[in-house]
Design a protein around this motif. Structure first.
Motif, mmCIF file in Angstrom:
data_model
loop_
_atom_site.group_PDB
_atom_site.id
_atom_site.type_symbol
_atom_site.label_atom_id
_atom_site.label_comp_id
_atom_site.label_asym_id
_atom_site.label_seq_id
_atom_site.Cartn_x
_atom_site.Cartn_y
_atom_site.Cartn_z
ATOM 1 N N SER A 108 0.835 -1.197 0.000
ATOM 2 C CA SER A 108 0.000 0.000 0.000
ATOM 3 C C SER A 108 0.869 1.245 0.000
ATOM 4 C CB SER A 108 -0.902 0.017 1.242
ATOM 5 O OG SER A 108 -0.152 0.367 2.383
ATOM 6 N N MET A 109 0.196 2.395 -0.070
ATOM 7 C CA MET A 109 0.918 3.663 -0.041
ATOM 8 C C MET A 109 1.441 3.995 1.361
ATOM 9 S SD MET A 109 -2.127 6.361 -0.465
ATOM 10 C CE MET A 109 -3.572 6.323 0.558
ATOM 11 N N PHE A 110 1.104 3.164 2.340
ATOM 12 C CA PHE A 110 1.537 3.421 3.709
ATOM 13 C C PHE A 110 2.927 2.871 4.010
ATOM 14 C CE2 PHE A 110 -3.068 3.437 3.807
ATOM 15 C CZ PHE A 110 -3.303 4.665 4.410
ATOM 16 N N ASP A 111 3.433 1.985 3.167
ATOM 17 C CA ASP A 111 4.697 1.309 3.454
ATOM 18 C C ASP A 111 5.844 2.273 3.699
ATOM 19 O OD1 ASP A 111 3.157 -0.872 2.936
ATOM 20 O OD2 ASP A 111 4.270 -1.550 1.179
ATOM 21 N N VAL A 112 6.066 3.189 2.755
ATOM 22 C CA VAL A 112 7.214 4.088 2.872
ATOM 23 C C VAL A 112 7.081 5.017 4.084
ATOM 24 C CG1 VAL A 112 8.469 5.969 1.733
ATOM 25 C CG2 VAL A 112 7.866 3.895 0.453
ATOM 26 N N PRO A 113 5.951 5.733 4.243
ATOM 27 C CA PRO A 113 5.849 6.588 5.443
ATOM 28 C C PRO A 113 5.959 5.787 6.739
ATOM 29 C CG PRO A 113 4.089 7.113 3.903
ATOM 30 C CD PRO A 113 4.778 5.907 3.367
ATOM 31 N N LEU A 114 5.379 4.595 6.758
ATOM 32 C CA LEU A 114 5.436 3.781 7.969
ATOM 33 C C LEU A 114 6.872 3.373 8.288
ATOM 34 C CD1 LEU A 114 3.801 2.513 10.218
ATOM 35 C CD2 LEU A 114 3.459 0.517 8.757
ATOM 36 N N LEU A 115 7.621 2.984 7.266
ATOM 37 C CA LEU A 115 9.021 2.622 7.497
ATOM 38 C C LEU A 115 9.840 3.828 7.945
ATOM 39 C CD1 LEU A 115 9.612 0.103 4.591
ATOM 40 C CD2 LEU A 115 9.449 -0.405 7.033
ATOM 41 N N PHE A 116 9.612 4.993 7.321
ATOM 42 C CA PHE A 116 10.301 6.202 7.778
ATOM 43 C C PHE A 116 10.017 6.449 9.257
ATOM 44 C CE2 PHE A 116 10.584 8.310 3.388
ATOM 45 C CZ PHE A 116 11.953 8.168 3.335
ATOM 46 N N ARG A 117 8.802 6.183 9.675
ATOM 47 C CA ARG A 117 8.361 6.489 11.039
ATOM 48 C C ARG A 117 8.864 5.497 12.078
ATOM 49 N NH1 ARG A 117 8.369 9.431 14.343
ATOM 50 N NH2 ARG A 117 6.716 9.808 15.793
ATOM 51 N N VAL A 118 8.898 4.210 11.756
ATOM 52 C CA VAL A 118 9.174 3.214 12.794
ATOM 53 C C VAL A 118 10.608 2.719 12.850
ATOM 54 C CG1 VAL A 118 6.774 2.426 12.796
ATOM 55 C CG2 VAL A 118 8.477 1.168 11.451
ATOM 56 N N LEU A 119 11.360 2.841 11.752
ATOM 57 C CA LEU A 119 12.725 2.317 11.789
ATOM 58 C C LEU A 119 13.624 3.236 12.604
ATOM 59 C CD1 LEU A 119 13.115 1.051 8.117
ATOM 60 C CD2 LEU A 119 12.719 -0.300 10.192
ATOM 61 N N PRO A 120 14.463 2.654 13.463
ATOM 62 C CA PRO A 120 15.279 3.469 14.366
ATOM 63 C C PRO A 120 16.601 3.933 13.749
ATOM 64 C CG PRO A 120 15.578 1.170 14.898
ATOM 65 C CD PRO A 120 14.558 1.226 13.782
ATOM 66 N N PHE A 121 16.647 4.046 12.434
ATOM 67 C CA PHE A 121 17.861 4.503 11.764
ATOM 68 C C PHE A 121 17.459 5.309 10.528
ATOM 69 C CE2 PHE A 121 17.129 -0.049 10.839
ATOM 70 C CZ PHE A 121 16.700 0.053 9.519
#
Length: 176
Positions: A108-121
């Motif tokens: 979905s279109m949420f993948d990239v924003p979600l990864l930006f938000r949750v990854l600690p790096f």
């Protein structure tokens, strides 16, 4: 799933991010629909404004650490639009000082924003070349270090683009 950029071994226990839409067929879904109808165009305008900010910052301070904050804020605002929730399992296996290659199934279109938000790096991603044709957006994506990939150029070209992306990300201190 995550892999380290340097030697790319699979992490013993991977990072898994689950996201679900909180859809309901009641009065709240009508409010959520109306909210989305209003907020999505506003978010598009907000994205354009941030694209200009990124280009100005990029002209003054190329490779600025401010880009990570801008991307994180953009992702946070995006993820507030829909009624959605997510859980992250496996963050304890991630060393924020390491660099990783993260593979997402991109449903979905949420993948990239979600990864930006949750990854600690700090991370960047590959994006299809068509996105780089969008006025302002394409230039801003290049400025922050998003890597263009031509999906129609054939397998060898895609592999080369991924390898180039990994090299660029590693040079800039990002995960991909």
């Amino acid at each position: 799933h995550c892999r380290r950029l340097a030697e790319a071994p699979l992490i013993d226990r991977g990072l898994v991010v689950y996201a679900t839409a909180m859809g309901r067929f009641d009065g709240r879904s009508v409010v959520a629909g109306a909210r989305t109808f209003v907020l999505v165009p506003l978010f598009f305008v907000y994205t354009m404004v941030l694209a200009v900010v990124v280009m100005v910052v990029g002209a003054v301070r190329p490779g600025s650490g401010l880009f990570n904050s801008i991307l994180d804020h953009w992702a946070s605002v995006f993820l507030r639009i829909p009624p959605a929730r997510w859980t992250v399992d496996g963050l304890e296996h991630i060393d924020p000082e390491e660099r990783y290659v993260v593979a997402s199934n991109h449903l979905s279109m949420f993948d990239v924003p979600l990864l930006f938000r949750v990854l600690p790096f700090p991370g960047r991603f590959l994006a299809k070349k068509e996105l780089f044709r969008l006025p302002l957006i394409g230039r801003a994506m290049t400025t922050v270090g998003i890597i263009e990939i031509d999906r129609n150029a054939g397998g060898g070209s895609s592999r080369q683009a991924i390898n180039r992306g990994v090299t660029i990300a590693a040079e800039r201190g990002y995960s991909l």
